[in-house]
Write a protein that holds these residues in place. Structure first.
Motif, mmCIF file in Angstrom:
data_model
loop_
_atom_site.group_PDB
_atom_site.id
_atom_site.type_symbol
_atom_site.label_atom_id
_atom_site.label_comp_id
_atom_site.label_asym_id
_atom_site.label_seq_id
_atom_site.Cartn_x
_atom_site.Cartn_y
_atom_site.Cartn_z
ATOM 1 N N ILE A 168 0.843 -1.208 0.000
ATOM 2 C CA ILE A 168 0.000 0.000 0.000
ATOM 3 C C ILE A 168 0.871 1.249 0.000
ATOM 4 C CG2 ILE A 168 -1.637 1.355 1.384
ATOM 5 C CD1 ILE A 168 -2.751 -1.432 2.344
ATOM 6 N N SER A 169 1.929 1.225 0.806
ATOM 7 C CA SER A 169 2.836 2.369 0.871
ATOM 8 C C SER A 169 3.497 2.622 -0.480
ATOM 9 C CB SER A 169 3.906 2.122 1.940
ATOM 10 O OG SER A 169 4.847 3.170 1.954
ATOM 11 N N HIS A 170 3.970 1.556 -1.127
ATOM 12 C CA HIS A 170 4.581 1.703 -2.457
ATOM 13 C C HIS A 170 3.574 2.292 -3.442
ATOM 14 C CE1 HIS A 170 8.165 -0.180 -1.150
ATOM 15 N NE2 HIS A 170 7.738 -1.413 -1.160
ATOM 16 N N LEU A 171 2.362 1.770 -3.394
ATOM 17 C CA LEU A 171 1.323 2.211 -4.323
ATOM 18 C C LEU A 171 0.987 3.680 -4.121
ATOM 19 C CD1 LEU A 171 -0.788 1.265 -6.475
ATOM 20 C CD2 LEU A 171 -2.349 0.887 -4.549
ATOM 21 N N MET A 172 0.852 4.095 -2.872
ATOM 22 C CA MET A 172 0.457 5.471 -2.581
ATOM 23 C C MET A 172 1.542 6.487 -2.917
ATOM 24 S SD MET A 172 -2.608 5.195 -1.629
ATOM 25 C CE MET A 172 -2.981 6.820 -0.961
ATOM 26 N N ASN A 173 2.762 6.001 -3.124
ATOM 27 C CA ASN A 173 3.878 6.911 -3.379
ATOM 28 C C ASN A 173 4.307 6.960 -4.839
ATOM 29 O OD1 ASN A 173 5.293 8.338 -0.921
ATOM 30 N ND2 ASN A 173 4.459 6.408 -0.151
ATOM 31 N N VAL A 174 3.485 6.455 -5.747
ATOM 32 C CA VAL A 174 3.818 6.599 -7.166
ATOM 33 C C VAL A 174 3.750 8.082 -7.529
ATOM 34 C CG1 VAL A 174 3.067 4.288 -7.858
ATOM 35 C CG2 VAL A 174 1.423 6.162 -7.868
ATOM 36 N N ASP A 175 4.691 8.515 -8.349
ATOM 37 C CA ASP A 175 4.717 9.928 -8.752
ATOM 38 C C ASP A 175 3.626 10.247 -9.757
ATOM 39 O OD1 ASP A 175 6.933 10.585 -7.163
ATOM 40 O OD2 ASP A 175 8.307 9.815 -8.676
ATOM 41 N N LEU A 177 0.236 8.373 -12.159
ATOM 42 C CA LEU A 177 -0.644 7.217 -12.333
ATOM 43 C C LEU A 177 -0.122 6.249 -13.388
ATOM 44 C CD1 LEU A 177 -4.253 8.705 -12.113
ATOM 45 C CD2 LEU A 177 -3.168 7.084 -10.549
ATOM 46 N N GLU A 178 0.622 6.763 -14.350
ATOM 47 C CA GLU A 178 1.153 5.893 -15.398
ATOM 48 C C GLU A 178 2.154 4.874 -14.847
ATOM 49 O OE1 GLU A 178 -0.116 5.928 -18.434
ATOM 50 O OE2 GLU A 178 -1.421 7.525 -17.691
ATOM 51 N N ASP A 179 2.668 5.132 -13.633
ATOM 52 C CA ASP A 179 3.634 4.207 -13.036
ATOM 53 C C ASP A 179 2.972 3.044 -12.313
ATOM 54 O OD1 ASP A 179 5.691 5.924 -13.848
ATOM 55 O OD2 ASP A 179 5.593 7.090 -11.983
ATOM 56 N N VAL A 180 1.657 3.111 -12.117
ATOM 57 C CA VAL A 180 0.969 2.126 -11.291
ATOM 58 C C VAL A 180 1.036 0.727 -11.892
ATOM 59 C CG1 VAL A 180 -1.287 1.399 -10.437
ATOM 60 C CG2 VAL A 180 -0.571 3.781 -10.205
ATOM 61 N N LEU A 181 0.708 0.597 -13.161
ATOM 62 C CA LEU A 181 0.680 -0.722 -13.774
ATOM 63 C C LEU A 181 2.059 -1.365 -13.808
ATOM 64 C CD1 LEU A 181 -1.875 -0.241 -16.701
ATOM 65 C CD2 LEU A 181 -2.257 -1.151 -14.403
ATOM 66 N N ASP A 182 3.098 -0.549 -14.021
ATOM 67 C CA ASP A 182 4.464 -1.079 -13.983
ATOM 68 C C ASP A 182 4.805 -1.594 -12.587
ATOM 69 O OD1 ASP A 182 4.966 -0.592 -16.644
ATOM 70 O OD2 ASP A 182 5.916 1.360 -16.300
ATOM 71 N N LEU A 183 4.400 -0.852 -11.569
ATOM 72 C CA LEU A 183 4.652 -1.274 -10.194
ATOM 73 C C LEU A 183 3.973 -2.602 -9.899
ATOM 74 C CD1 LEU A 183 5.528 -0.850 -7.218
ATOM 75 C CD2 LEU A 183 3.406 0.454 -6.896
ATOM 76 N N SER A 212 -10.198 10.845 -9.748
ATOM 77 C CA SER A 212 -10.879 9.562 -9.596
ATOM 78 C C SER A 212 -11.199 8.932 -10.944
ATOM 79 C CB SER A 212 -12.167 9.757 -8.785
ATOM 80 O OG SER A 212 -12.856 8.543 -8.637
ATOM 81 N N ARG A 213 -11.598 9.760 -11.898
ATOM 82 C CA ARG A 213 -11.941 9.239 -13.228
ATOM 83 C C ARG A 213 -10.744 8.561 -13.870
ATOM 84 N NH1 ARG A 213 -10.865 11.186 -18.038
ATOM 85 N NH2 ARG A 213 -10.171 13.189 -17.159
ATOM 86 N N LYS A 214 -9.574 9.175 -13.762
ATOM 87 C CA LYS A 214 -8.375 8.608 -14.368
ATOM 88 C C LYS A 214 -7.940 7.332 -13.659
ATOM 89 C CE LYS A 214 -6.508 12.907 -16.272
ATOM 90 N NZ LYS A 214 -5.358 13.849 -16.284
ATOM 91 N N VAL A 215 -8.085 7.317 -12.330
ATOM 92 C CA VAL A 215 -7.749 6.102 -11.576
ATOM 93 C C VAL A 215 -8.637 4.952 -12.027
ATOM 94 C CG1 VAL A 215 -7.812 5.015 -9.299
ATOM 95 C CG2 VAL A 215 -6.887 7.323 -9.541
ATOM 96 N N ASN A 216 -9.923 5.209 -12.111
ATOM 97 C CA ASN A 216 -10.870 4.157 -12.482
ATOM 98 C C ASN A 216 -10.658 3.685 -13.914
ATOM 99 O OD1 ASN A 216 -12.005 4.344 -9.929
ATOM 100 N ND2 ASN A 216 -13.589 5.796 -10.576
ATOM 101 N N GLU A 217 -10.330 4.603 -14.803
ATOM 102 C CA GLU A 217 -10.061 4.218 -16.197
ATOM 103 C C GLU A 217 -8.797 3.373 -16.283
ATOM 104 O OE1 GLU A 217 -9.821 7.789 -18.418
ATOM 105 O OE2 GLU A 217 -12.002 8.107 -18.514
ATOM 106 N N LEU A 218 -7.774 3.766 -15.542
ATOM 107 C CA LEU A 218 -6.502 3.061 -15.592
ATOM 108 C C LEU A 218 -6.636 1.617 -15.120
ATOM 109 C CD1 LEU A 218 -3.340 3.266 -15.930
ATOM 110 C CD2 LEU A 218 -3.289 3.773 -13.486
ATOM 111 N N LEU A 219 -7.436 1.407 -14.086
ATOM 112 C CA LEU A 219 -7.518 0.086 -13.469
ATOM 113 C C LEU A 219 -8.800 -0.648 -13.872
ATOM 114 C CD1 LEU A 219 -6.121 0.936 -9.921
ATOM 115 C CD2 LEU A 219 -4.944 -0.141 -11.843
ATOM 116 N N HIS A 220 -9.446 -0.176 -14.911
ATOM 117 C CA HIS A 220 -10.641 -0.857 -15.404
ATOM 118 C C HIS A 220 -10.223 -1.961 -16.374
ATOM 119 C CE1 HIS A 220 -14.843 -1.487 -16.166
ATOM 120 N NE2 HIS A 220 -14.696 -1.299 -17.481
ATOM 121 N N ILE A 221 -9.469 -2.927 -15.830
ATOM 122 C CA ILE A 221 -9.003 -4.073 -16.616
ATOM 123 C C ILE A 221 -9.184 -5.320 -15.768
ATOM 124 C CG2 ILE A 221 -7.342 -2.803 -17.995
ATOM 125 C CD1 ILE A 221 -5.167 -3.569 -16.093
#
Length: 223
Positions: A168-175, A177-183, A212-221
């Motif tokens: 959770i800590s790693h996830l919350m510290n992404v610079d 949103l594009e880095d989330v899927l790589d993480l 929120s819209r971008k987060v939901n779009e990014l992880l809508h897989i």
């Protein structure tokens, strides 16, 4: 005989943890602020509130600077856990002591995760979370008897709720949103990721600077 002894020891550890767990939950709730009725709160120039014993990650610059020089909730939490554990450890064999310790840490970690889910985060707040979780992990490593548990990988496999806090800590510290899927992808390849996409979505939506819209779009897989 050895297997029977190990089974009996594990049963004893689990029974002891079950007895202690209500007190552990109360300690965590008190320290993060869910049950705290005392303690000084400090208002900053913005809307942030920092308390000596309460969890807060909605931090502006002034609140973050104050948090760096103050005793936070995590310091108090670890102090109270020590007061609970120290009298027990002197009467337990090392392996049994580690089992009890990790059982208690697992319960505390679940409670902390639930509190984090009710928080809001600025970028500085995410940094503060990282500092707090590192402190908690080091607290655990300083108190285990088994050298194997000094390895983060082994510790996380043994105590999954603690592993989730680290993730959770790693996830919350992404610079970005594009880095989330790589993480997530790189962590899964190392078998070091337990958060579902719904978990990731819920936590990222706590970041006030992420739409929120971008987060939901990014992880809508699919998983």
């Amino acid at each position: 005989v050895t297997d029977a002894y190990k089974s009996a020891s594990q049963d004893a550890a689990e029974h002891l943890v079950a007895i202690i767990m209500p007190r552990v939950r109360s300690i965590v709730s008190e320290c993060v602020g869910q049950e705290a009725t005392s303690g000084t709160s400090f208002m900053t120039s913005g809307t942030s509130v920092v308390s000596a014993i309460r969890m807060s990650y909605n931090l502006d610059d002034e609140a973050y600077e104050f948090a760096q020089i103050s005793e936070g909730y995590m310091t108090r939490l670890c102090l109270l856990l020590d007061e609970l554990l120290d009298p027990l450890k002197v009467h337990l064999a090392p392996a049994l002591s580690d089992s009890v310790l990790l059982g208690i840490i697992g319960g505390a970690s679940k409670r902390l995760e639930a509190a984090i889910k009710r928080s809001q985060f600025t970028t500085l707040g995410a940094l503060a979370l990282d500092s707090d979780i590192r402190y908690f992990i080091n607290f655990v490593k300083d108190r285990v008897d088994s050298e194997a548990l000094l390895s983060s990988a082994t510790l996380y496999k043994t105590c999954n709720p603690l592993a989730r806090l680290a993730q959770i800590s790693h996830l919350m510290n992404v610079d970005d949103l594009e880095d989330v899927l790589d993480l997530i992808s790189s962590s899964k390849r190392k078998n070091m990721w337990d958060l579902s996409l719904n978990d990731a979505k819920a936590f990222l939506n706590l970041r006030l600077d992420f739409e929120s819209r971008k987060v939901n779009e990014l992880l809508h897989i699919s998983e």
